[in-house]
Scaffold this motif. Structure first.
Motif, mmCIF file in Angstrom:
data_model
loop_
_atom_site.group_PDB
_atom_site.id
_atom_site.type_symbol
_atom_site.label_atom_id
_atom_site.label_comp_id
_atom_site.label_asym_id
_atom_site.label_seq_id
_atom_site.Cartn_x
_atom_site.Cartn_y
_atom_site.Cartn_z
ATOM 1 N N ILE A 79 0.843 -1.200 0.000
ATOM 2 C CA ILE A 79 0.000 0.000 0.000
ATOM 3 C C ILE A 79 0.876 1.247 0.000
ATOM 4 O O ILE A 79 0.644 2.181 -0.779
ATOM 5 C CB ILE A 79 -0.961 -0.014 1.213
ATOM 6 C CG1 ILE A 79 -2.029 -1.083 1.012
ATOM 7 C CG2 ILE A 79 -1.604 1.353 1.418
ATOM 8 C CD1 ILE A 79 -2.869 -1.365 2.247
ATOM 9 N N LEU A 80 1.889 1.273 0.852
ATOM 10 C CA LEU A 80 2.799 2.419 0.903
ATOM 11 C C LEU A 80 3.506 2.601 -0.435
ATOM 12 O O LEU A 80 3.600 3.722 -0.951
ATOM 13 C CB LEU A 80 3.820 2.238 2.028
ATOM 14 C CG LEU A 80 4.867 3.332 2.181
ATOM 15 C CD1 LEU A 80 4.208 4.692 2.413
ATOM 16 C CD2 LEU A 80 5.812 2.993 3.327
ATOM 17 N N PHE A 81 3.989 1.518 -1.025
ATOM 18 C CA PHE A 81 4.682 1.600 -2.309
ATOM 19 C C PHE A 81 3.762 2.145 -3.392
ATOM 20 O O PHE A 81 4.153 3.008 -4.190
ATOM 21 C CB PHE A 81 5.237 0.229 -2.697
ATOM 22 C CG PHE A 81 6.043 0.231 -3.960
ATOM 23 C CD1 PHE A 81 7.127 1.078 -4.123
ATOM 24 C CD2 PHE A 81 5.724 -0.624 -4.997
ATOM 25 C CE1 PHE A 81 7.874 1.081 -5.299
ATOM 26 C CE2 PHE A 81 6.458 -0.643 -6.167
ATOM 27 C CZ PHE A 81 7.541 0.214 -6.323
ATOM 28 N N GLY A 82 2.530 1.687 -3.420
ATOM 29 C CA GLY A 82 1.563 2.188 -4.410
ATOM 30 C C GLY A 82 1.318 3.676 -4.264
ATOM 31 O O GLY A 82 1.263 4.420 -5.260
ATOM 32 N N LEU A 83 1.184 4.126 -3.029
ATOM 33 C CA LEU A 83 0.994 5.560 -2.798
ATOM 34 C C LEU A 83 2.228 6.353 -3.215
ATOM 35 O O LEU A 83 2.109 7.435 -3.792
ATOM 36 C CB LEU A 83 0.659 5.812 -1.331
ATOM 37 C CG LEU A 83 -0.720 5.304 -0.884
ATOM 38 C CD1 LEU A 83 -0.860 5.429 0.630
ATOM 39 C CD2 LEU A 83 -1.829 6.047 -1.589
ATOM 40 N N LEU A 84 3.394 5.801 -2.931
ATOM 41 C CA LEU A 84 4.633 6.486 -3.330
ATOM 42 C C LEU A 84 4.709 6.646 -4.845
ATOM 43 O O LEU A 84 5.137 7.694 -5.351
ATOM 44 C CB LEU A 84 5.855 5.709 -2.842
ATOM 45 C CG LEU A 84 6.185 5.831 -1.369
ATOM 46 C CD1 LEU A 84 7.264 4.817 -0.979
ATOM 47 C CD2 LEU A 84 6.641 7.250 -1.041
ATOM 48 N N LEU A 85 4.316 5.620 -5.575
ATOM 49 C CA LEU A 85 4.376 5.689 -7.034
ATOM 50 C C LEU A 85 3.474 6.780 -7.581
ATOM 51 O O LEU A 85 3.798 7.417 -8.587
ATOM 52 C CB LEU A 85 3.995 4.338 -7.644
ATOM 53 C CG LEU A 85 4.980 3.200 -7.412
ATOM 54 C CD1 LEU A 85 4.428 1.901 -7.983
ATOM 55 C CD2 LEU A 85 6.345 3.515 -8.014
ATOM 56 N N SER A 86 2.369 7.043 -6.902
ATOM 57 C CA SER A 86 1.424 8.041 -7.408
ATOM 58 C C SER A 86 1.884 9.481 -7.161
ATOM 59 O O SER A 86 1.417 10.402 -7.830
ATOM 60 C CB SER A 86 0.045 7.819 -6.786
ATOM 61 O OG SER A 86 0.082 8.115 -5.398
ATOM 62 N N ILE A 87 2.798 9.688 -6.238
ATOM 63 C CA ILE A 87 3.236 11.045 -5.899
ATOM 64 C C ILE A 87 3.830 11.780 -7.100
ATOM 65 O O ILE A 87 3.608 12.970 -7.291
ATOM 66 C CB ILE A 87 4.242 11.018 -4.724
ATOM 67 C CG1 ILE A 87 3.523 10.656 -3.425
ATOM 68 C CG2 ILE A 87 4.958 12.351 -4.570
ATOM 69 C CD1 ILE A 87 4.445 10.459 -2.241
ATOM 70 N N ALA A 88 4.566 11.067 -7.927
ATOM 71 C CA ALA A 88 5.222 11.708 -9.071
ATOM 72 C C ALA A 88 4.216 12.293 -10.065
ATOM 73 O O ALA A 88 4.577 13.143 -10.876
ATOM 74 C CB ALA A 88 6.132 10.709 -9.780
ATOM 75 N N PHE A 89 2.981 11.862 -9.983
ATOM 76 C CA PHE A 89 1.969 12.322 -10.929
ATOM 77 C C PHE A 89 1.055 13.402 -10.354
ATOM 78 O O PHE A 89 0.044 13.739 -10.957
ATOM 79 C CB PHE A 89 1.152 11.126 -11.433
ATOM 80 C CG PHE A 89 2.007 10.100 -12.106
ATOM 81 C CD1 PHE A 89 2.496 10.317 -13.388
ATOM 82 C CD2 PHE A 89 2.371 8.937 -11.445
ATOM 83 C CE1 PHE A 89 3.310 9.383 -14.005
ATOM 84 C CE2 PHE A 89 3.186 7.997 -12.055
ATOM 85 C CZ PHE A 89 3.657 8.222 -13.336
ATOM 86 N N THR A 90 1.433 13.943 -9.204
ATOM 87 C CA THR A 90 0.640 15.019 -8.608
ATOM 88 C C THR A 90 1.214 16.369 -9.034
ATOM 89 O O THR A 90 2.382 16.477 -9.412
ATOM 90 C CB THR A 90 0.640 14.932 -7.065
ATOM 91 O OG1 THR A 90 1.964 15.133 -6.590
ATOM 92 C CG2 THR A 90 0.095 13.595 -6.591
ATOM 93 N N SER A 91 0.412 17.411 -8.935
ATOM 94 C CA SER A 91 0.857 18.748 -9.349
ATOM 95 C C SER A 91 1.945 19.295 -8.415
ATOM 96 O O SER A 91 2.810 20.046 -8.862
ATOM 97 C CB SER A 91 -0.336 19.696 -9.400
ATOM 98 O OG SER A 91 -0.952 19.763 -8.133
#
Length: 161
Positions: A36-48
């Motif tokens: 779960i933590l890894f998945g959330l980390l991967l999404s950070i790069a796609f935030t503004s």
């Protein structure tokens, strides 16, 4: 029930089967949190807000994602080890290798959590306060994950003498 179980000696086969079952249960718990933590980390790069990270923040993000991926690999390794060696009558070796990978994965997970906290807190808090908080939280992890179990082990060892 424990007193009765303590009276019946555990054979080598029963011990390795029990240890394997324990490793599987531990793996399920650690894998879930890590993934779960890894998945959330991967999404950070796609935030503004990612664009506004400093070079330190971007570097820390890369380290954190690599630690998260490494943790995930180590925590899933027992499944792969078992699948590759299943039926070869190597259960003792499988359990030993799986236990080592779990220990490695848990350390990598703790480092991932530390870096994630540092990444978030350096964005939110000014100055060195982020480092102080992360260090404090990691001391808590060490106390919960290592000091307490080792203390309990030491006490049990003294009682059995």
């Amino acid at each position: 029930m424990e007193a009765v179980e303590a009276l019946v000696p555990e054979g080598a086969r029963e011990r390795v089967n029990r240890r394997w079952g324990e490793i599987l249960q531990e793996t399920r718990v650690a894998q879930t949190g890590g993934q779960i933590l890894f998945g959330l980390l991967l999404s950070i790069a796609f935030t503004s807000r990612f664009e506004s990270l400093s070079s330190f923040g971007r570097g820390l993000y890369i380290v954190t994602v690599v630690l998260g991926a490494s943790s995930t690999a180590a925590l899933i390794a027992p499944v792969s080890i078992h699948r590759c060696l299943s039926g070869l009558r190597m259960k003792h070796q499988v359990v030993e290798a799986a236990g080592r990978m779990m220990a490695c994965g848990i350390i990598l997970l703790a480092l991932t959590i530390a870096c994630t906290l540092l990444l978030i807190l350096t964005v939110v808090l000014p100055g060195p306060l982020a480092l102080v908080i992360v260090a404090t939280v990691m001391v808590w992890f060490v106390l919960c994950w290592y000091v307490l179990p080792l203390r309990l082990r030491h006490r049990a060892g003294r009682r059995s003498r």
